[in-house]
Motif scaffolding. Structure first.
Motif, short mmCIF file in Angstrom:
data_model
loop_
_atom_site.label_atom_id
_atom_site.label_comp_id
_atom_site.label_asym_id
_atom_site.label_seq_id
_atom_site.Cartn_x
_atom_site.Cartn_y
_atom_site.Cartn_z
N MET A 1 21.55 -58.89 30.89
CA MET A 1 21.42 -58.11 32.31
C MET A 1 20.99 -59.23 33.59
O MET A 1 22.28 -59.60 34.60
CB MET A 1 21.70 -57.13 32.33
N ILE A 2 20.25 -59.36 33.87
CA ILE A 2 19.47 -60.74 35.02
C ILE A 2 20.56 -61.88 35.32
O ILE A 2 20.57 -62.12 36.22
CB ILE A 2 18.02 -60.40 34.53
N ASP A 3 20.13 -62.18 33.92
CA ASP A 3 21.38 -63.74 33.55
C ASP A 3 22.65 -63.65 34.49
O ASP A 3 22.62 -64.40 35.03
CB ASP A 3 21.54 -63.59 31.87
N ARG A 4 22.96 -62.27 34.02
CA ARG A 4 24.67 -62.44 34.62
C ARG A 4 24.49 -62.06 36.33
O ARG A 4 24.66 -62.82 37.44
CB ARG A 4 25.08 -61.49 34.32
N ALA A 5 23.46 -61.09 36.49
CA ALA A 5 23.35 -60.72 37.76
C ALA A 5 23.16 -62.18 38.86
O ALA A 5 23.58 -62.78 39.85
CB ALA A 5 22.69 -59.53 38.57
N LYS A 6 22.57 -62.56 38.50
CA LYS A 6 21.97 -64.17 38.79
C LYS A 6 22.73 -64.75 38.57
O LYS A 6 22.91 -65.91 40.36
CB LYS A 6 20.48 -64.65 37.79
N ARG A 7 23.39 -65.52 37.96
CA ARG A 7 24.70 -65.80 37.56
C ARG A 7 25.59 -65.75 39.27
O ARG A 7 26.08 -66.30 39.90
CB ARG A 7 26.01 -65.95 36.54
N ILE A 8 26.06 -64.44 39.08
CA ILE A 8 27.15 -63.58 39.87
C ILE A 8 26.60 -64.07 41.53
O ILE A 8 27.21 -64.84 42.51
CB ILE A 8 27.72 -62.39 39.87
N ALA A 9 24.76 -64.06 41.84
CA ALA A 9 24.42 -64.30 42.79
C ALA A 9 24.45 -65.46 43.64
O ALA A 9 24.54 -65.94 44.67
CB ALA A 9 22.82 -63.49 42.91
N LEU A 10 24.57 -67.07 42.15
CA LEU A 10 24.34 -68.05 43.07
C LEU A 10 26.62 -68.45 42.88
O LEU A 10 25.95 -68.96 43.89
CB LEU A 10 23.79 -69.01 41.62
N ILE A 11 26.78 -67.34 42.52
CA ILE A 11 28.37 -68.18 42.69
C ILE A 11 28.32 -68.04 43.95
O ILE A 11 29.58 -68.34 44.85
CB ILE A 11 29.34 -66.97 41.83
N ILE A 12 28.52 -66.23 45.07
CA ILE A 12 28.12 -66.09 45.43
C ILE A 12 27.68 -66.73 46.75
O ILE A 12 28.63 -67.29 47.91
CB ILE A 12 28.07 -64.32 46.14
N VAL A 13 26.21 -67.26 46.52
CA VAL A 13 25.19 -68.40 47.41
C VAL A 13 26.81 -69.34 47.84
O VAL A 13 27.10 -70.05 48.91
CB VAL A 13 24.15 -68.24 47.27
N GLY A 14 26.92 -70.04 46.27
CA GLY A 14 28.11 -71.00 46.47
C GLY A 14 29.42 -71.47 47.39
O GLY A 14 29.16 -71.80 48.17
N ILE A 15 29.75 -70.22 46.88
CA ILE A 15 31.27 -70.53 47.59
C ILE A 15 30.51 -69.59 49.59
O ILE A 15 31.87 -70.39 50.25
CB ILE A 15 32.41 -68.84 47.53
N SER A 16 30.15 -68.64 49.49
CA SER A 16 29.72 -68.53 51.30
C SER A 16 29.22 -70.18 51.44
O SER A 16 29.85 -70.33 52.98
CB SER A 16 28.44 -67.60 51.11
N ALA A 17 28.18 -71.24 51.29
CA ALA A 17 28.44 -72.29 51.63
C ALA A 17 29.02 -73.00 51.57
O ALA A 17 29.16 -74.10 52.53
CB ALA A 17 26.69 -72.95 50.46
#
Length: 125
Positions: A1-17
């Motif tokens: 579950m943490i891995d999925r949350a981290k993945r989603i957070a990184l995707i959001i960071v990537g899209i925002s950047a």
């Protein structure tokens, strides 16, 4: 579950950047390259598909490749960056921005320009 949350957070960071980097293409004060590099890092850790898309992109792919392989910034990117920095200071003068703000701009943009100009050019392939 943490891995999925981290993945989603990184995707959001990537899209925002990526969005901020895209805006940086047309807005002189907003830098493009650092945001694209952050997006590449975030996508590399979270999404092979988005990472590959970014590396294959006609505009952003060469920025990432030059930086990763050589720590280099292309001549055209350097010229566009420096001209954008000069434009923002000139616009500030024309808009009668307070002198202290212009001094801060000159100091910050001067440091950024020094860094950009200190980077090597990528090799001619």
């Amino acid at each position: 579950m943490i891995d999925r949350a981290k993945r989603i957070a990184l995707i959001i960071v990537g899209i925002s950047a990526l969005a901020l980097g895209g805006l940086g293409v047309v807005l002189p004060l907003l830098p493009t390259t650092p945001f694209i590099l952050v997006a590449a890092f975030a996508f590399a850790k979270s999404s092979d598909r988005l990472h590959r898309w970014l590396l294959d992109h006609d505009v952003f792919g060469p920025l990432i490749t030059n930086w990763r392989q050589y720590g280099a910034i292309s001549r055209n990117t350097k010229i566009a960056s420096i001209l954008s920095m000069i434009a923002i200071v000139v616009i500030s003068f024309l808009l009668a921005v307070p002198a202290h703000a212009i001094v801060i701009q000159i100091l910050v943009l001067g440091a950024a320009a020094a860094f950009i100009l200190s980077r090597p050019l990528p090799p001619q392939l």
